[in-house]
Enzyme design. Structure first.
Site, PDB file in Angstrom:
ATOM      1  N   MET A  23       2.479  20.172 -25.392  1.00 51.69           N
ATOM      2  CA  MET A  23       3.081  21.395 -25.875  1.00 51.69           C
ATOM      3  C   MET A  23       2.487  21.725 -27.237  1.00 51.69           C
ATOM      4  SD  MET A  23       7.068  22.149 -26.650  1.00 51.69           S
ATOM      5  CE  MET A  23       7.268  20.525 -27.307  1.00 51.69           C
ATOM      6  N   VAL A  51      -1.881  16.731 -18.157  1.00 53.28           N
ATOM      7  CA  VAL A  51      -0.888  16.013 -18.956  1.00 53.28           C
ATOM      8  C   VAL A  51       0.327  16.898 -19.224  1.00 53.28           C
ATOM      9  CG1 VAL A  51      -0.433  15.090 -21.267  1.00 53.28           C
ATOM     10  CG2 VAL A  51      -2.465  14.365 -20.016  1.00 53.28           C
ATOM     11  N   GLU A  52       0.095  18.164 -19.492  1.00 49.58           N
ATOM     12  CA  GLU A  52       1.198  19.046 -19.848  1.00 49.58           C
ATOM     13  C   GLU A  52       2.136  19.335 -18.673  1.00 49.58           C
ATOM     14  OE1 GLU A  52       2.309  20.252 -22.623  1.00 49.58           O
ATOM     15  OE2 GLU A  52       0.752  19.533 -23.966  1.00 49.58           O
ATOM     16  N   THR A  53       1.580  19.745 -17.531  1.00 52.59           N
ATOM     17  CA  THR A  53       2.461  20.235 -16.452  1.00 52.59           C
ATOM     18  C   THR A  53       2.017  19.830 -15.048  1.00 52.59           C
ATOM     19  OG1 THR A  53       1.237  22.325 -16.281  1.00 52.59           O
ATOM     20  CG2 THR A  53       3.129  22.271 -17.791  1.00 52.59           C
ATOM     21  N   TYR A  62      -1.277  10.832 -27.060  1.00 54.93           N
ATOM     22  CA  TYR A  62      -1.439  12.039 -26.251  1.00 54.93           C
ATOM     23  C   TYR A  62      -2.924  12.383 -26.105  1.00 54.93           C
ATOM     24  CZ  TYR A  62      -1.331  17.010 -25.035  1.00 54.93           C
ATOM     25  OH  TYR A  62      -1.552  18.228 -24.444  1.00 54.93           O
TER      26      TYR A  62
END
Length: 367
Positions: free
Chosen positions: A1, A147-149, A346
């Site tokens: 994010m 990784v995000e969604t 991350y």
């Protein structure tokens, strides 16, 4: 994010928001008794129309942005306090030991790799165009979205306006920087409503993360306003349904944060214990600071292509619970990835997921 804030102190504080959201998305493909349900996400709290401070903010925003006052009051007034959002913003009550291997396992898994291959195959030409135009490798873009969604599988089920309003007007008062964070989310409401007004869209419809991040790349409204691009050329930026816009916007983001085409993200590093000055090496944290010569003079040893690196390096430490930490030498491109989320864990997950997908595609390039 993606999170953008006015102060360095606040950026580090909001790292916990972004890290929590990413860890939540990591579990999206797995059954979990702790997963937030859609019913919980849309908890029916009090309307902000009843709050004088929220309505005064709406009037001020409308005047400042030259928006229809009734429309702004409706958007903010029909937003609801969401106690789940407020609870999720609370700092963890229990300390935890960081563990890179555990963190990695949540993102580098067969589900994401298979989904990444499908996404890359379906968008091969667009990824190549973005790499040519912005200089950002396809595998980094693919890594971020995965990784995000998980390539759009889990974009969040909280109403964006509810999340932003809750955090703007009811940020947990127990937090020592409550006012600073509240002001940040008021700014996000302003950006979001300005964009929705231009699009003639209903601001109460979009869903996102509990912090208000949206779409496949989980852009906050301010990030979308600054960096999102219409990469499919249809006259509209759609970060939910247009893979081209998502790909171009992620690449645009990294170019804006100084991505250097062709530069590796990191190198292996070892230590010469006879001259190791770990305190000095760790002092800048993830900010690239040392030239190759000064890096090695402090006992951080490089070899091969790393010896020819032009530009500063940072010693990146990744804790492994009770075991010895892992270390890499991060470049300016590693640092650029941490502008998306202030976490070296991350960043390395993004890099390694992209690399795993590239290898599964048969075109890993070692970047």
């Amino acid at each position: 994010m993606t999170l953008h804030t006015p102060s360095l102190r606040f950026k580090f504080a909001l790292f916990f928001i972004a890290a929590s959201a990413c860890l939540a998305s990591a579990e999206a493909a797995k059954p979990s008794k702790n997963k937030v349900s859609a019913k919980t996400a849309q908890s029916q709290g009090a309307l902000y129309a009843t709050r004088e401070d929220a309505m005064q903010f709406a009037d001020d925003l409308a005047s400042r942005r030259n928006l229809d006052p009734a429309w702004v009051r409706q958007a903010i007034g029909q937003s609801r306090f969401n106690p789940t959002v407020a609870r999720l913003m609370q700092p963890p009550t229990k300390s935890f030991v960081k563990n890179w291997r555990v963190y990695r396992s949540r993102f580098i898994d067969p589900v994401r790799i298979r989904a990444g291959v499908d996404f890359w195959q379906a968008n091969r030409s667009t990824l190549a165009r973005a790499e040519a135009e912005y200089g950002v490798p396809a595998e980094i873009i693919v890594g971020i979205i995965g990784v995000e969604t998980i390539y759009g599988r889990n974009t969040g089920n909280f109403r964006v306006m509810d999340s932003l309003a809750t955090l703007a007007f009811d940020y947990p008062s127990s937090h020592p920087r409550m006012q600073e964070r509240s002001d940040y989310f008021k700014g996000e409401i302003e950006q979001f409503l300005t964009m929705e007004s231009r699009r003639n869209a209903d601001p109460l419809k979009p869903l996102g993360s509990y912090a208000g991040a949206m779409g496949m790349p989980q852009f906050m409204p301010s990030s979308q306003a600054k960096y999102a691009v219409d990469f499919d050329g249809d006259g509209n930026i759609d970060l939910w349904n247009s893979p081209a816009d998502v790909i171009g916007s992620v690449a645009s983001y990294f170019k804006a944060y100084g991505w250097q085409p062709g530069m590796p993200t990191h190198y292996p590093v070892s230590f010469d214990t006879s001259r190791l000055d770990m305190d000095a090496l760790m002092a800048p944290d993830i900010l690239p600071t040392f030239g190759v010569a000064s890096f090695m003079a402090k006992g951080a040893m490089l070899e091969g292509p790393a010896l020819e690196h032009q530009g500063p390096l940072a010693l990146i430490e990744l804790l492994n619970g009770p075991d010895a930490p892992s270390y890499v030498a991060g470049t300016e491109n590693f640092y650029a990835i941490t502008r998306y989320n202030w976490s070296s864990y991350y960043a390395l997950s993004v890099i390694e997921l992209g690399r795993e997908v590239a290898q599964a595609m048969g075109q890993g390039n070692g970047r």
